[in-house]
Every structure is written in structure tokens, then in C-alpha cells.
Design a protein around this motif. Structure first.
Motif, short mmCIF file in Angstrom:
data_model
loop_
_atom_site.label_atom_id
_atom_site.label_comp_id
_atom_site.label_asym_id
_atom_site.label_seq_id
_atom_site.Cartn_x
_atom_site.Cartn_y
_atom_site.Cartn_z
N SER A 1 52.44 -16.01 55.14
CA SER A 1 51.36 -15.60 56.04
C SER A 1 51.69 -15.91 57.49
O SER A 1 51.19 -15.24 58.40
CB SER A 1 50.06 -16.31 55.64
OG SER A 1 50.16 -17.72 55.81
N LEU B 1 54.07 -8.68 52.68
CA LEU B 1 53.72 -9.77 51.77
C LEU B 1 53.92 -9.40 50.30
O LEU B 1 54.00 -10.28 49.44
CB LEU B 1 52.26 -10.19 51.99
CG LEU B 1 51.92 -10.72 53.39
CD1 LEU B 1 50.44 -11.01 53.51
CD2 LEU B 1 52.74 -11.97 53.70
N TYR C 1 46.62 -24.63 49.86
CA TYR C 1 47.67 -25.11 50.76
C TYR C 1 47.86 -26.62 50.62
O TYR C 1 48.99 -27.12 50.55
CB TYR C 1 47.34 -24.77 52.21
CG TYR C 1 47.41 -23.30 52.54
CD1 TYR C 1 48.14 -22.40 51.76
CD2 TYR C 1 46.73 -22.79 53.65
CE1 TYR C 1 48.20 -21.05 52.07
CE2 TYR C 1 46.79 -21.43 53.99
CZ TYR C 1 47.52 -20.57 53.19
OH TYR C 1 47.58 -19.24 53.52
N GLN D 1 41.59 -21.02 49.67
CA GLN D 1 42.92 -20.91 50.27
C GLN D 1 43.40 -22.23 50.85
O GLN D 1 44.54 -22.65 50.60
CB GLN D 1 42.88 -19.85 51.37
CG GLN D 1 44.22 -19.61 52.04
CD GLN D 1 44.12 -18.64 53.21
OE1 GLN D 1 43.33 -18.84 54.13
NE2 GLN D 1 44.90 -17.58 53.17
N ASN E 1 55.23 -23.47 48.69
CA ASN E 1 54.37 -23.12 49.82
C ASN E 1 54.65 -21.71 50.35
O ASN E 1 54.43 -21.43 51.53
CB ASN E 1 54.57 -24.14 50.94
CG ASN E 1 54.23 -25.55 50.52
OD1 ASN E 1 53.07 -25.92 50.43
ND2 ASN E 1 55.25 -26.34 50.22
N LEU F 1 56.92 -11.23 48.41
CA LEU F 1 57.05 -12.69 48.34
C LEU F 1 57.57 -13.23 47.01
O LEU F 1 58.27 -14.24 47.00
CB LEU F 1 55.70 -13.35 48.66
CG LEU F 1 55.27 -13.32 50.14
CD1 LEU F 1 53.91 -13.99 50.31
CD2 LEU F 1 56.31 -14.01 51.02
N ASP G 1 53.20 -18.86 49.99
CA ASP G 1 52.06 -18.11 50.53
C ASP G 1 51.79 -18.51 51.98
O ASP G 1 51.53 -17.65 52.83
CB ASP G 1 50.81 -18.36 49.68
CG ASP G 1 50.89 -17.67 48.33
OD1 ASP G 1 51.69 -16.73 48.20
OD2 ASP G 1 50.17 -18.08 47.41
N CYS H 1 61.51 -10.49 53.48
CA CYS H 1 61.29 -11.59 52.54
C CYS H 1 62.57 -12.39 52.31
O CYS H 1 62.52 -13.60 52.07
CB CYS H 1 60.74 -11.06 51.22
SG CYS H 1 59.04 -10.43 51.35
N TRP I 1 52.75 -22.45 40.88
CA TRP I 1 52.34 -21.05 40.89
C TRP I 1 51.32 -20.76 39.79
O TRP I 1 50.54 -19.81 39.90
CB TRP I 1 53.57 -20.14 40.72
CG TRP I 1 54.33 -19.92 42.00
CD1 TRP I 1 54.68 -20.87 42.91
CD2 TRP I 1 54.84 -18.69 42.50
NE1 TRP I 1 55.38 -20.31 43.95
CE2 TRP I 1 55.50 -18.96 43.73
CE3 TRP I 1 54.82 -17.39 42.03
CZ2 TRP I 1 56.12 -17.99 44.48
CZ3 TRP I 1 55.44 -16.40 42.80
CH2 TRP I 1 56.08 -16.69 44.01
#
Length: 504
Positions: A346, A355, A475, A471, A340, A358, A342, A284, A464
Motif C-alpha cells: 500500500s 496490488l 498491521y 486493517q 507485512n 502482491l 500488505d 511487485c 497470511w
């Protein structure tokens, strides 16, 4: 921007070819590592490279910056200086490489690795020695403004490193497993040993470092050994505070990955070993690399630039303008990656176990931003030959890092390490600015920059906090928020307005 600031930006862009483009290529190895290695295995790479960061400072002991400082003095014979400094580094690198190789077993025991893995430490010792020898030829290229050659060699180093990683970690295992090109299996088996495992990361690095010396052949062939230490005494006196400052800086930058497996209570993360936690945190940490890349590219260009402009009466205003645009660019990176995270996570972290870490990414991004601000502000003690102030500040940061890691790791895990890093770099930047106002006043627009950083944090917190069930809609929303922040910054701070305004 002024002509001088534009020249610095141009130099930074060229150095960025090797630093940013090259590191992006190596950054693309993160999905490979996280797909091919379990978190505990990747923890070995993370842990050993944390020690490498410390040892790199010892192997070069501040001579790079000292070389810049003394080479810019009007009465200096640059070729003679180059010969003496490189002779010293050759000799010290041979001795230090042998010492690290002999201490391979104790070094590996620090990571709780079983006997038989000492070869990793020996390979690392050789990498350190080769890189230390290459440091002064690279510094000479920077001094002579040969940014394109510097960038080309650095980029070649990265390409070799990445290529060998892909060959040994992806291609060879797949061929041996019969995934494709099974006819090449007998040949591959001659080159590939599955028991080396993550060791191929270090072997790839060793091969790239060796080839770098070949590419620096012209600079090395112009070298003539000079064994007298007496002329080097002023350089060593100038350099040793920088080495101490560098060691303290490495405490701030990498000690968390050394302390984490030691101070993290067993079972803190259910079902995961402490080494696995180091691997997750290290993976991370890589997501904050864009900030680190900009800082590194900037440092390559800025150090010779600041020294060259030190006698210009308008240099304080130029330095203020440089800090302003550097900070604003870093604020954009902070927002873009944090909002961004997430999507970025991914794409680059290929196993779900990675993950989980993060949430540390925005904290580490902001920490690295303040580190870049500190590098900008530190120009005052380098130009006034008060490098001992840098040592004091770095050691204060190191003390804060160790204290906060000790207090926070048992409670917050690797998030505690991230918070400690942010607190350390913020403190260092604040103290450096306060002292700089006394000894080398520069009209930095601190209030304006602080407002933009607070706005950036607010944008990230807002993004956040918005719950989005879809999903892809999430994005799209996050990308829109990022673009809105960039547009707002551009409208307020566009270059045309910057030219009409004075730093405040």
C-alpha cells in the motif's frame, strides 16, 4: 564471528551504502512510477530493462571477475593488467554500442511498440557502453579496498538518477499543468517534452552513467592504452565461461519479463493487456528488492574477500560461517517483507491495479534468498578455476526457467513466472552445494539453515492465514509476528553462542 568474517561484514556494510542506501533511494521511485504511469507504460520500462540485463553481461563479458582473479596472482603487474583490460573494454564497448543502436527498431518491435520509439533503444545502448567502461575502474577500487570511494561514486550515480527522475516525471509535468510555480512554466517547457514520457527514465540513467565516468576521472587518467591481445588470452579463456554463466543467470533472473507478454494468453487478466501484466509483475518484483540489495552488497565485498582468503587453511570454516549469517539475515528479510506485504504494497504501489500482484512477493523473496546462497556456495569453482561448472549449473537453471515458464505462464500467469524463478534458484543452490562437497569441501551447517528457512515459511503462512477484519490491527499483528521471529532467531543463534559452536 571470526575476525575475517567481521572484516567481510564491515566491507559489506560500506558497499551497502551505495548498494542498499542508493537502491533504497531509487526504490522510492516505485511509488512515483506507479502513480504517474499506467501499468502498460511501466511495462515498457520493465521490458526494456530486462533486455538491458542481458546486454550488460555481453558488454563486460566476464572481464570483471577475470581482472580480480589475475590481479591477485603474485607475479601480476596490476597496472599493466588494468591498462590491457580497460583498453579491450573501451574498444568492445564502442562496437557493441553501435550495434545495439543500429538494431534499435528490431529491439523495440520485441515489445510490440510502434515505430518512433527507437530513441529509447539508442539511449539504452549509450548507457550500456558507459557502464561497461566504468566496470574495470570500479573493480580496481574494490581490489584496492577503496570501499568508501566506490560507495560514494555509486551513491552519487543513484542521487543523480533519482533527482532527474523526480525533475522530469514529477516536477516538470506539474509545473506545465499549473499545479505550482506557474511562473517557471516558460523555462520548464524549454527543457521538458511531454511526448518523451517514460523515456525520461532512460535519459536520467544516461546522464547518471555519464557523470559516473567523470567521478572516476582519477582512475581513468591513470589508464594507458595497450592494444596487444596476446597477454589477454588467458583472461579471455577464464572470462568466457563466466560470461556464458552470466547470460544463463540473466535468463533465470529476467527472462520471465520477456516471455510473459509472449506466452500469456490474451485476456488472461480481464481488462488488462499483456504489457500491463508485465508492468504489474515488474512493480511487485520491486518489493523483493531488499533481498536483492543485501545480495548485491555482499557480492561486491565477497568476491575479492574469497579470493584473498583462498590460501588460508581456515578458509573453509570462515566460508561456512559467512553462509550461515548471510542466510539468517536473509531469512529475517523474507519474514519481515512477506508478513507485512500488505503494508509495504500500500505504501509503494500507488494504483490499485498493481496490488493484484502482491501474492508473488514471498515467492520471489525466497527465490532471491536461494540465489544469494548460490553465490556463497559458488566460491568453490571460482577458487579452483573450475568456472565451467558454474556455466553448466547456470545453463541447467536457464533450461529449467524456460521450461517452467512455458508450462506455467499459460496456467498461472505471472505467478507461474515467480514459481519458475524459485525452482530455478533452489535447484542451482542444491547442485552447487553437492558438487562443492566433492571438489572443495566446506562444513556448511545445511541442516540447521534448512530448519530456519522452513520455520520462516511457516511463520509467513501462519500470518497470511489469520483473518483480521481491522486493517490497523492486522498491521500491528504482523509487525508483532515479525519481531517474534527475530527474537527467536537471536535467542537461538546469538553471536556469543555462535563463537562457542562449530559449523555442523
Amino acid at each position: 564471528m571470526s575476525g575475517l568474517a567481521k572484516r567481510l561484514a564491515s566491507q559489506t556494510a560500506i558497499y551497502g551504502v551505495s548498494s542498499i542506501v542508493g537502491r533504497v533511494l531509487s526504490y522510492l521511485l516505485v511509488p512515483v512510477y506507479t502513480a504517474r504511469f499506467a501499468a502498460a507504460e511501466y511495462g515498457i520500462v520493465t521490458g526494456l530493462y530486462a533486455y538491458v540485463s542481458f546486454l550488460n553481461v555481453v558488454f563486460t563479458y566476464g572481464m570483471e571477475t577475470a581482472f580480480f582473479r589475475f590481479a591477485n596472482r603474485p607475479d601480476t603487474d596490476r597496472q599493466e593488467l588494468y591498462n590491457r583490460v580497460l583498453t579491450l573494454l573501451w574498444l568492445s564497448s564502442i562496437v557493441l554500442t553501435a550495434v545495439v543502436a543500429l538494431l534499435a527498431r528490431p529491439l523495440m518491435s520485441l515489445l510490440d511498440l510502434p515505430p518512433g520509439q527507437e530513441r529509447y533503444a539508442i539511449w539504452i545502448a549509450l548507457i550500456l557502453g558507459l557502464d561497461a567502461v566504468a566496470a574495470i575502474p570500479f573493480a580496481r577500487l574494490r581490489l584496492e579496498n577503496k570501499a568508501r570511494k566506490f560507495a560514494s561514486i555509486r551513491l552519487a550515480n543513484i542521487l543523480i538518477y533519482v533527482g532527474l527522475n523526480l525533475f522530469f516525471i514529477v516536477f516538470c509535468p506539474d509545473v506545465v499543468a499549473g499545479e505550482y510555480l506557474s511562473g517557471m512554466r516558460p523555462v520548464v517547457e524549454l527543457l521538458y517534452d511531454p511526448t518523451v514520457g517514460v523515456g525520461y527514465v532512460f535519459l536520467s540513467n544516461l546522464a547518471a552513467s555519464a557523470f559516473t565516468l567523470v567521478l572516476l576521472g582519477k582512475e581513468l587518467l591513470s589508464f594507458r592504452p595497450r592494444f596487444s591481445l596476446e597477454p589477454l588470452r588467458p583472461l579471455l579463456r577464464y572470462a568466457y565461461p563466466i560470461m556464458l554463466m552470466g547470460l544463463a543467470g540473466m535468463v533465470n533472473e529476467t527472462l520471465d519479463r520477456i516471455l510473459l507478454p509472449k506466452w500469456l494468453p490474451e485476456g488472461f487478466y480481464p481488462g488488462k493487456s499483456n504489457l500491463a501484466a508485465v508492468g504489474i509483475y515488474g512493480a511487485c518484483y520491486k518489493l523483493s528488492i531488499l533481498m536483492s540489495l543485501v545480495i548485491q552488497a555482499f557480492r561486491y565485498a565477497a568476491e575479492p574477500f574469497f579470493f584473498a582468503q583462498s590460501s588460508d587453511k581456515n578458509s573453509p570454516r570462515t566460508f561456512a560461517l559467512v553462509l550461515k549469517w548471510f542466510t539468517l539475515c536473509c531469512a529475517v528479510i523474507f519474514v519481515a517483507v512477506s508478513v507485512n506485504v500488505d503494508l509495504v504494497g500500500s505504501l509503494f504501489l500507488r494504483r490499485p491495479e498493481y496490488l493484484e500482484g502482491l501474492p508473488v512477493v514471498p515467492v520471489l523473496l525466497m527465490a532471491n534468498l536461494f540465489l544469494g546462497v548460490y553465490y556463497n556456495l559458488s566460491v568453490w569453482f571460482k577458487l579452483t578455476d573450475r568456472t565451467y561448472f558454474g556455466t553448466y549449473i547456470s545453463f541447467a537453471g536457464a533450461a529449467l526457467t524456460i521450461t517452467l515458464n512455458f508450462l506455467l505462464i499459460p496456467v498461472l500467469g505471472y505467478m507461474g513466472s515467480a514459481i519458475a524463478t524459485l525452482a530455478c534458484y533452489f535447484m542451482m543452490a542444491a547442485v552447487c552445494w553437492w558438487l562443492g562437497n566433492r571438489y572443495f569441501p566446506v562444513p556448511y551447517p545445511i541442516g540447521r539453515l534448512a530448519a530456519w528457512l522452513l520455520a520462516a515459511v511457516a511463520v509467513v503462512a501462519f500470518s497470511w492465514a489469520i483473518p483480521v477484519s481491522n486493517q490497523w490491527l492486522g498491521y500491528a499483528l504482523h509487525i508483532a509476528i515479525t519481531l517474534a521471529f527475530v527474537a527467536a532467531l537471536w535467542l537461538v543463534e546469538r553471536p556469543a553462542q555462535a563463537l562457542r559452536s562449530q559449523p555442523a
